[in-house]
Design a protein around this motif. Structure first.
Motif, mmCIF file in Angstrom:
data_model
loop_
_atom_site.group_PDB
_atom_site.id
_atom_site.type_symbol
_atom_site.label_atom_id
_atom_site.label_comp_id
_atom_site.label_asym_id
_atom_site.label_seq_id
_atom_site.Cartn_x
_atom_site.Cartn_y
_atom_site.Cartn_z
ATOM 1 N N GLU A 147 53.647 -49.563 -53.984
ATOM 2 C CA GLU A 147 53.933 -48.530 -54.984
ATOM 3 C C GLU A 147 55.391 -48.615 -55.453
ATOM 4 O O GLU A 147 55.680 -48.454 -56.637
ATOM 5 C CB GLU A 147 53.655 -47.154 -54.391
ATOM 6 N N LEU A 148 56.307 -48.867 -54.514
ATOM 7 C CA LEU A 148 57.726 -48.936 -54.854
ATOM 8 C C LEU A 148 58.143 -50.307 -55.372
ATOM 9 O O LEU A 148 59.220 -50.463 -55.936
ATOM 10 C CB LEU A 148 58.571 -48.564 -53.630
ATOM 11 N N GLY A 149 57.312 -51.311 -55.135
ATOM 12 C CA GLY A 149 57.600 -52.654 -55.630
ATOM 13 C C GLY A 149 58.672 -53.397 -54.861
ATOM 14 O O GLY A 149 59.365 -54.251 -55.417
ATOM 15 N N CYS A 150 58.799 -53.080 -53.564
ATOM 16 C CA CYS A 150 59.804 -53.769 -52.744
ATOM 17 C C CYS A 150 59.422 -53.673 -51.275
ATOM 18 O O CYS A 150 58.646 -52.805 -50.877
ATOM 19 C CB CYS A 150 61.188 -53.164 -52.956
ATOM 20 N N GLU A 151 59.974 -54.601 -50.493
ATOM 21 C CA GLU A 151 59.798 -54.523 -49.044
ATOM 22 C C GLU A 151 60.803 -53.534 -48.496
ATOM 23 O O GLU A 151 61.953 -53.485 -48.942
ATOM 24 C CB GLU A 151 60.011 -55.890 -48.404
ATOM 25 N N LEU A 152 60.375 -52.738 -47.539
ATOM 26 C CA LEU A 152 61.246 -51.724 -46.943
ATOM 27 C C LEU A 152 61.771 -52.156 -45.582
ATOM 28 O O LEU A 152 62.793 -51.636 -45.128
ATOM 29 C CB LEU A 152 60.488 -50.399 -46.823
ATOM 30 N N PHE A 153 61.069 -53.089 -44.936
ATOM 31 C CA PHE A 153 61.456 -53.571 -43.609
ATOM 32 C C PHE A 153 61.461 -55.088 -43.584
ATOM 33 O O PHE A 153 60.642 -55.730 -44.230
ATOM 34 C CB PHE A 153 60.473 -53.074 -42.534
ATOM 35 N N ARG A 154 62.378 -55.639 -42.803
ATOM 36 C CA ARG A 154 62.358 -57.077 -42.508
ATOM 37 C C ARG A 154 61.464 -57.247 -41.287
ATOM 38 O O ARG A 154 61.845 -56.893 -40.175
ATOM 39 C CB ARG A 154 63.765 -57.576 -42.210
ATOM 40 N N ARG A 155 60.292 -57.754 -41.516
ATOM 41 C CA ARG A 155 59.311 -57.861 -40.435
ATOM 42 C C ARG A 155 59.563 -59.060 -39.523
ATOM 43 O O ARG A 155 59.030 -59.125 -38.434
ATOM 44 C CB ARG A 155 57.908 -57.920 -41.019
ATOM 45 N N ASN A 156 60.369 -60.000 -39.972
ATOM 46 C CA ASN A 156 60.624 -61.183 -39.149
ATOM 47 C C ASN A 156 61.728 -60.948 -38.129
ATOM 48 O O ASN A 156 62.040 -61.828 -37.337
ATOM 49 C CB ASN A 156 60.958 -62.394 -40.022
ATOM 50 N N SER A 157 62.321 -59.774 -38.127
ATOM 51 C CA SER A 157 63.349 -59.470 -37.136
ATOM 52 C C SER A 157 62.762 -58.560 -36.063
ATOM 53 O O SER A 157 61.882 -57.748 -36.337
ATOM 54 C CB SER A 157 64.559 -58.805 -37.802
ATOM 55 N N ARG A 158 63.213 -58.709 -34.871
ATOM 56 C CA ARG A 158 62.786 -57.841 -33.762
ATOM 57 C C ARG A 158 64.021 -57.228 -33.150
ATOM 58 O O ARG A 158 64.901 -57.965 -32.706
ATOM 59 C CB ARG A 158 62.005 -58.623 -32.698
ATOM 60 N N PRO A 159 64.151 -55.945 -33.127
ATOM 61 C CA PRO A 159 63.237 -54.964 -33.707
ATOM 62 C C PRO A 159 63.303 -54.987 -35.239
ATOM 63 O O PRO A 159 64.183 -55.612 -35.825
ATOM 64 C CB PRO A 159 63.758 -53.629 -33.163
ATOM 65 N N LEU A 160 62.348 -54.283 -35.860
ATOM 66 C CA LEU A 160 62.313 -54.216 -37.314
ATOM 67 C C LEU A 160 63.641 -53.698 -37.855
ATOM 68 O O LEU A 160 64.288 -52.855 -37.236
ATOM 69 C CB LEU A 160 61.207 -53.252 -37.772
ATOM 70 N N GLU A 161 64.019 -54.195 -39.016
ATOM 71 C CA GLU A 161 65.238 -53.747 -39.688
ATOM 72 C C GLU A 161 64.887 -53.284 -41.091
ATOM 73 O O GLU A 161 64.008 -53.855 -41.738
ATOM 74 C CB GLU A 161 66.257 -54.872 -39.807
ATOM 75 N N LEU A 162 65.603 -52.280 -41.571
ATOM 76 C CA LEU A 162 65.443 -51.848 -42.946
ATOM 77 C C LEU A 162 66.064 -52.867 -43.893
ATOM 78 O O LEU A 162 67.111 -53.452 -43.596
ATOM 79 C CB LEU A 162 66.139 -50.502 -43.171
ATOM 80 N N THR A 163 65.434 -53.060 -45.033
ATOM 81 C CA THR A 163 66.042 -53.831 -46.110
ATOM 82 C C THR A 163 67.039 -52.901 -46.812
ATOM 83 O O THR A 163 67.058 -51.685 -46.539
ATOM 84 C CB THR A 163 64.970 -54.279 -47.122
ATOM 85 N N PRO A 164 67.852 -53.412 -47.719
ATOM 86 C CA PRO A 164 68.746 -52.516 -48.470
ATOM 87 C C PRO A 164 67.979 -51.396 -49.192
ATOM 88 O O PRO A 164 68.415 -50.241 -49.204
ATOM 89 C CB PRO A 164 69.447 -53.452 -49.453
ATOM 90 N N GLU A 165 66.822 -51.740 -49.751
ATOM 91 C CA GLU A 165 66.002 -50.722 -50.418
ATOM 92 C C GLU A 165 65.480 -49.700 -49.410
ATOM 93 O O GLU A 165 65.401 -48.503 -49.704
ATOM 94 C CB GLU A 165 64.819 -51.381 -51.155
ATOM 95 N N GLY A 166 65.118 -50.188 -48.226
ATOM 96 C CA GLY A 166 64.649 -49.291 -47.170
ATOM 97 C C GLY A 166 65.737 -48.330 -46.722
ATOM 98 O O GLY A 166 65.462 -47.167 -46.429
ATOM 99 N N LYS A 167 66.968 -48.807 -46.685
ATOM 100 C CA LYS A 167 68.088 -47.939 -46.297
ATOM 101 C C LYS A 167 68.264 -46.800 -47.290
ATOM 102 O O LYS A 167 68.486 -45.652 -46.906
ATOM 103 C CB LYS A 167 69.374 -48.749 -46.174
ATOM 104 N N VAL A 168 68.141 -47.120 -48.575
ATOM 105 C CA VAL A 168 68.259 -46.083 -49.609
ATOM 106 C C VAL A 168 67.128 -45.072 -49.460
ATOM 107 O O VAL A 168 67.361 -43.855 -49.486
ATOM 108 C CB VAL A 168 68.258 -46.708 -51.023
#
Length: 78
Positions: free
Chosen positions: A42-63
């Motif tokens: 719906e937002l048109g972007c990834e919110l988490f970096r799934r390849n990192s453990r633990p999960l990390e927010l993307t810049p868009e996810g942080k906003v």
């Protein structure tokens, strides 16, 4: 986006695990994952970096986390 999806997103950021966040929200992990994927679509972007453990927010996810946390706090105060 609805408040339920926003709550799931916040829970995923706090728990950093789809399994733990789904358990905390009281739903199955597949349903939880579908909700997060739907939000990302719906937002048109990834919110988490799934390849990192633990999960990390993307810049868009942080906003979204900053704004979404404030929005949920206001909604709960009503």
């Amino acid at each position: 986006m609805d408040l339920r999806q926003l709550r799931y997103f916040i829970a995923l950021n706090e728990h950093r695990s789809f399994v733990r966040a789904a358990d905390a929200m009281g739903i199955t992990q597949p349903a939880f994952s579908r909700s997060i994927q739907g939000l990302e679509q719906e937002l048109g972007c990834e919110l988490f970096r799934r390849n990192s453990r633990p999960l990390e927010l993307t810049p868009e996810g942080k906003v979204l986390y900053e704004r979404g946390s404030a929005l949920l706090a206001m909604a709960q105060g009503m």
